[in-house]
Design a protein around this motif. Structure first.
Motif, short mmCIF file in Angstrom:
data_model
loop_
_atom_site.label_atom_id
_atom_site.label_comp_id
_atom_site.label_asym_id
_atom_site.label_seq_id
_atom_site.Cartn_x
_atom_site.Cartn_y
_atom_site.Cartn_z
N SER A 1 64.35 18.77 16.25
CA SER A 1 64.45 18.29 17.65
C SER A 1 63.84 19.33 18.62
O SER A 1 63.02 19.21 19.34
CB SER A 1 65.94 17.72 18.22
OG SER A 1 66.29 16.92 17.42
N ASP B 1 62.15 11.02 16.21
CA ASP B 1 62.93 12.04 15.78
C ASP B 1 64.08 11.76 15.22
O ASP B 1 65.11 11.35 15.71
CB ASP B 1 63.25 13.18 16.95
CG ASP B 1 63.84 14.29 16.76
OD1 ASP B 1 63.93 14.82 15.34
OD2 ASP B 1 64.46 14.92 17.57
N MET B 2 64.44 12.19 13.62
CA MET B 2 65.46 11.37 12.90
C MET B 2 66.40 12.34 13.07
O MET B 2 66.39 13.63 13.00
CB MET B 2 65.13 11.18 11.50
CG MET B 2 63.62 10.34 11.46
SD MET B 2 64.23 8.54 10.88
CE MET B 2 62.62 8.26 10.09
N THR C 1 71.01 15.23 16.78
CA THR C 1 70.32 13.96 17.04
C THR C 1 71.52 13.01 16.45
O THR C 1 71.95 13.06 15.44
CB THR C 1 69.09 13.91 16.39
OG1 THR C 1 68.31 15.05 16.89
CG2 THR C 1 68.46 12.47 16.84
MG MG Z 1 67.62 16.61 15.87
#
Ligand code: MG
Ligand code: GTP
Length: 273
Positions: free
Chosen positions: A30, A71-72, A48
């Protein structure tokens, strides 16, 4: 008819792509994206939750690219949430932390998860992969060196970049290469151009060098059982020598691996009657 012409031209020049980020929790996925899109760094860890989604527009040559970024979350807990987002990606950011060997070793399982979730769609040749060796600013805690990371990436036809979301090192260069390769691929009918990251060595050579670096003793290095005969040691040695001889192998680290194999053989033969 006349009025449609510019629109058609615009359509040809604009492109919509989907990219995803993959890698263990806390490696900096991230932050890398944030550094590029928002030009800032957040030192506090904010995991996240499932997926973060964002859009950015970039210019590659005469094309405007609309990039959808998924974004995983790296934590295994979110597997069920992220598994449906693998499909239809044109680009993958594979991130590891150079200070955490586990996060580097996990890259293979991230590729495995992706292949599994994409099922019959799993055509990895139609996806641009970029490997980010992240957190290079923390030099003292580094445990995975550049040669090892580059070898893993380039032997698979992936790009390799050293990055720091904290200092910004490598981030713009990495994203420029990423988007430009994705554009090339789209212009190439959806096939990743091979020549561009052609490594000049095989995956077998790269995997063997990696195995040699991580071997625990001389037996393990030659891939023979402790107590093997002279004949078995020599046979294993010859196989490795053919694969890694510096005249034939240009993979990074091949020279050191070759020397290590020669030394391992010598020391084993000394003790075998
Ligand atoms: Mg992240
Ligand atoms: P998940 O969302 O849980 O999968 O983690 P992530 O990979 O997205 O990690 P994230 O970007 O949230 O960063 C994790 C931690 O590492 C944060 O505390 C960041 O500030 C820190 N971090 C990220 N990149 C860097 C870097 O390049 N250098 C340093 N020193 N710290 C970094």
């Amino acid at each position: 008819m006349e009025t449609n012409t510019p629109k058609r031209r615009d359509n040809k020049k604009s492109l919509r792509v989907k990219v995803i980020s993959l890698g263990n929790a806390e490696v900096g996925k991230s932050c890398i994206i944030k550094r590029y899109c928002e030009k800032r760094f957040v030192p506090k860890y904010l995991a996240t939750i499932g997926i973060d989604y964002g859009v950015t527009k970039v210019q590659v040559r005469d094309r405007e690219i609309k990039v959808n970024i998924f974004d995983m979350a790296g934590h295994p807990f979110f597997y069920e949430v992220r598994n449906e987002f693998y499909k239809d990606s044109q680009g993958v950011l594979l991130v590891y932390d150079v200070g955490l060997r586990d996060s580097f070793d996990a890259l293979d399982s991230w590729l495995g998860e992706m292949k599994q979730e994409m099922g019959s769609q799993a055509n990895m040749d139609s996806i641009v992969f970029i490997v980010c060796a992240n957190k290079v600013d923390l030099t003292k805690r580094r445990v995975v060196d550049e040669g090892e990371g580059r070898l893993w990436a380039e032997s698979r036809g992936f790009h390799y970049f050293e990055t720091s979301a904290q200092s910004g090192e490598g981030i713009n260069e990495m994203f420029q290469a990423f988007f430009s390769s994705i554009t090339d691929m789209c212009e190439n009918g959806g096939k990743r151009p091979v020549s561009e990251v052609s490594a000049g060595f095989t995956k077998e050579q790269a995997d063997t060098i990696r195995r040699i670096r991580n071997s625990k003793d001389s037996w393990d290095m030659l891939g023979v059982k402790p107590g093997a005969t002279r004949e078995e040691v020599n046979k294993a040695y010859r196989k490795l020598a053919v694969l890694l001889h510096p005249d034939k192998c240009v993979a990074p680290g091949s020279e050191d691996a070759f020397k290590a194999v020669v030394n391992a053989r010598t020391s084993l033969l000394k003790n075998i009657k």
